[in-house]
Design an enzyme around this catalytic site. Structure first.
Site, short mmCIF file in Angstrom:
data_model
loop_
_atom_site.label_atom_id
_atom_site.label_comp_id
_atom_site.label_asym_id
_atom_site.label_seq_id
_atom_site.Cartn_x
_atom_site.Cartn_y
_atom_site.Cartn_z
N SER A 147 0.85 -1.21 0.00
CA SER A 147 0.00 0.00 0.00
C SER A 147 0.88 1.25 0.00
O SER A 147 2.07 1.17 0.31
CB SER A 147 -0.86 -0.04 1.28
OG SER A 147 -1.47 1.20 1.53
N TYR A 160 -3.86 -0.27 9.78
CA TYR A 160 -3.61 -0.60 8.37
C TYR A 160 -2.16 -0.27 8.00
O TYR A 160 -1.46 -1.06 7.37
CB TYR A 160 -4.59 0.19 7.51
CG TYR A 160 -4.59 -0.15 6.03
CD1 TYR A 160 -5.22 -1.29 5.56
CD2 TYR A 160 -3.98 0.70 5.10
CE1 TYR A 160 -5.25 -1.58 4.20
CE2 TYR A 160 -4.00 0.41 3.75
CZ TYR A 160 -4.63 -0.72 3.30
OH TYR A 160 -4.67 -1.01 1.95
P1 NAP Z 1 -11.83 -5.06 -1.49
O1 NAP Z 1 -12.49 -4.52 -2.70
O2 NAP Z 1 -12.39 -4.72 -0.16
O3 NAP Z 1 -11.66 -6.66 -1.63
C1 NAP Z 1 -11.06 -7.38 -0.58
C2 NAP Z 1 -11.14 -8.87 -0.85
O4 NAP Z 1 -10.54 -9.56 0.27
C3 NAP Z 1 -12.55 -9.39 -0.98
O5 NAP Z 1 -12.56 -10.37 -2.00
C4 NAP Z 1 -12.84 -10.03 0.37
O6 NAP Z 1 -13.82 -11.03 0.20
C5 NAP Z 1 -11.44 -10.57 0.74
N1 NAP Z 1 -11.18 -10.80 2.17
C6 NAP Z 1 -11.17 -9.88 3.17
N2 NAP Z 1 -10.88 -10.47 4.34
C7 NAP Z 1 -10.69 -11.78 4.08
C8 NAP Z 1 -10.35 -12.91 4.86
N3 NAP Z 1 -10.16 -12.82 6.21
N4 NAP Z 1 -10.22 -14.12 4.26
C9 NAP Z 1 -10.40 -14.24 2.94
N5 NAP Z 1 -10.72 -13.22 2.13
C10 NAP Z 1 -10.87 -12.00 2.70
O7 NAP Z 1 -10.33 -4.57 -1.47
P2 NAP Z 1 -9.38 -4.07 -2.67
O8 NAP Z 1 -9.46 -2.60 -2.71
O9 NAP Z 1 -9.59 -4.88 -3.89
O10 NAP Z 1 -7.98 -4.42 -2.00
C11 NAP Z 1 -7.31 -5.65 -2.20
C12 NAP Z 1 -5.96 -5.56 -1.50
O11 NAP Z 1 -5.25 -4.41 -2.00
C13 NAP Z 1 -6.06 -5.34 0.00
O12 NAP Z 1 -4.99 -6.01 0.64
C14 NAP Z 1 -5.92 -3.84 0.16
O13 NAP Z 1 -5.46 -3.46 1.41
C15 NAP Z 1 -4.91 -3.55 -0.93
N6 NAP Z 1 -4.88 -2.17 -1.41
C16 NAP Z 1 -6.01 -1.55 -1.87
C17 NAP Z 1 -5.92 -0.25 -2.36
C18 NAP Z 1 -7.09 0.52 -2.88
O14 NAP Z 1 -6.96 1.74 -3.08
N7 NAP Z 1 -8.23 -0.10 -3.14
C19 NAP Z 1 -4.69 0.39 -2.38
C20 NAP Z 1 -3.58 -0.27 -1.88
C21 NAP Z 1 -3.68 -1.55 -1.40
P3 NAP Z 1 -14.85 -11.46 1.39
O15 NAP Z 1 -15.37 -10.19 1.98
O16 NAP Z 1 -15.89 -12.31 0.74
O17 NAP Z 1 -14.02 -12.25 2.31
C1 GCO Z 2 -7.07 5.21 3.01
C2 GCO Z 2 -7.10 4.25 1.87
C3 GCO Z 2 -5.76 3.63 1.59
C4 GCO Z 2 -5.78 2.82 0.32
C5 GCO Z 2 -4.50 2.22 -0.12
C6 GCO Z 2 -3.50 3.23 -0.50
O1 GCO Z 2 -8.04 5.25 3.77
O2 GCO Z 2 -6.10 5.98 3.11
O3 GCO Z 2 -8.10 3.32 1.95
O4 GCO Z 2 -5.11 3.15 2.66
O5 GCO Z 2 -6.79 1.90 0.28
O6 GCO Z 2 -4.03 1.20 0.68
O7 GCO Z 2 -2.42 2.62 -1.12
#
Ligand code: NAP
Ligand code: GCO
Length: 261
Positions: A147, A160
């Site tokens: 992240s 986080y």
């Molecule tokens: P999301 O849309 O909330 O999807 C998260 C996924 O993780 C869902 O499929 C959820 O499915 C699953 N999940 C959550 N807890 C779980 C558990 N205990 N066991 C198994 N599955 C679980 O999130 P996203 O934005 O795609 O993010 C995916 C990853 O990228 C995360 O690690 C997040 O921190 C990271 N990330 C996101 C962003 C962003 O801006 N969106 C940026 C940087 C990093 P269920 O709810 O069905 O379990």
């Molecule tokens: C926040 C965001 C982030 C992103 C991501 C950034 O509240 O600042 O949700 O943490 O999801 O991980 O890279």
């Protein structure tokens, strides 16, 4: 080897955690398009049914298991099931994750622990279950979804940021410990990506939306598709000498001081 062939995932088995929707879904879809057999997990039957239909609509036959990544018993069963169905796992993406946006002094210890459990402890649990098979097979790729908060802090995301900072160092440690076994472990650090996780920050008129645009030289939110190419690169032979690296895919956020108001 032909340069483009290095990016092929033909014949590979990939497990992407939490790939029912969002970033995980886009990465798993890209791996299938690059030739890999795909397995994924999530926690609810509702998400599983929707995900299987979404993969099918893309012409992808994905193997889905309901399984919680924080539970070592369930994870061992998940890995055994995937290996029985598709073969030994070549590629693991630790993608499943949650965020809780709560000011630190209002956050309960239980809430802090839950975030660290899913975002940091689970990648340890799943990697530990998959690495022995990779060692036997003679190669492996582990990609941890980090992240901006692996590098930066901000109000309300203490758990986080602690977890994602830790995940960066787990990545470097797996690279250090298993590099000699021909396992490469790298991270992807997405910028601000439009998924369900960030939906509350993107509601019309929300000040965070303008804030993020002003901090991003690309002047837009990222999409899950922005992560497909980088994820294929880190899963493929094209990255065989890349180890312990965090590839930030952030439209330039980490390079930029931000726009003058
Ligand atoms: P999301 O849309 O909330 O999807 C998260 C996924 O993780 C869902 O499929 C959820 O499915 C699953 N999940 C959550 N807890 C779980 C558990 N205990 N066991 C198994 N599955 C679980 O999130 P996203 O934005 O795609 O993010 C995916 C990853 O990228 C995360 O690690 C997040 O921190 C990271 N990330 C996101 C962003 C962003 O801006 N969106 C940026 C940087 C990093 P269920 O709810 O069905 O379990
Ligand atoms: C926040 C965001 C982030 C992103 C991501 C950034 O509240 O600042 O949700 O943490 O999801 O991980 O890279």
């Amino acid at each position: 080897m032909d340069c483009l062939k290095q990016f092929s995932l033909e014949g590979k088995v990939a497990l992407v955690t939490g790939a029912a929707y969002g970033i995980g879904f886009a990465i798993a879809k890209a791996y299938a398009q690059a030739g890999a057999k795909i397995a994924f997990n999530c926690r609810s039957q509702e998400h599983m049914d929707k995900a299987l239909a979404a993969y099918k609509a893309e012409g992808i036959e994905a193997y889905g298991c309901i399984s919680d990544v924080t539970d070592e018993v369930q994870v061992k069963k998940l890995v055994a099931d995937v290996e029985a169905k598709l073969g030994t796992i070549d590629i693991l993406v630790n993608n499943a994750g949650i965020i809780k946006r709560i000011p630190m002094c209002d956050m309960s210890v239980a809430e802090f622990r839950q975030v660290v459990d899913i975002d940091l402890n689970a990648p340890f649990i799943v990697s530990k279950a998959v690495i022995p098979g990779m060692i036997k097979k003679g190669h492996g790729k582990i990609i941890n979804i980090c992240s901006m908060m692996s590098e930066l802090g901000r109000e309300t995301v203490s758990a986080y940021a602690a977890a994602k900072g830790g995940l960066k160092m787990l990545t470097r440690n797996i690279a250090s410990e298993f590099g000699a076994a021909n396992i490469q472990c790298n991270g992807i650090g997405p910028g601000y990506i439009a998924t369900p996780q960030t939906a509350p920050l993107r509601t019309p008129g929300h000040p965070f939306n303008a804030f993020i645009l002003s901090k991003t030289p690309a002047n837009r939110w990222g999409t899950p598709e922005d992560l497909e190419g980088p994820a294929v690169f880190l899963a493929s032979d094209a990255s065989n000498f890349v180890n312990g690296h965090i590839l930030y895919v952030d439209g330039g956020i980490l390079a930029y001081i931000g726009k003058q108001p």
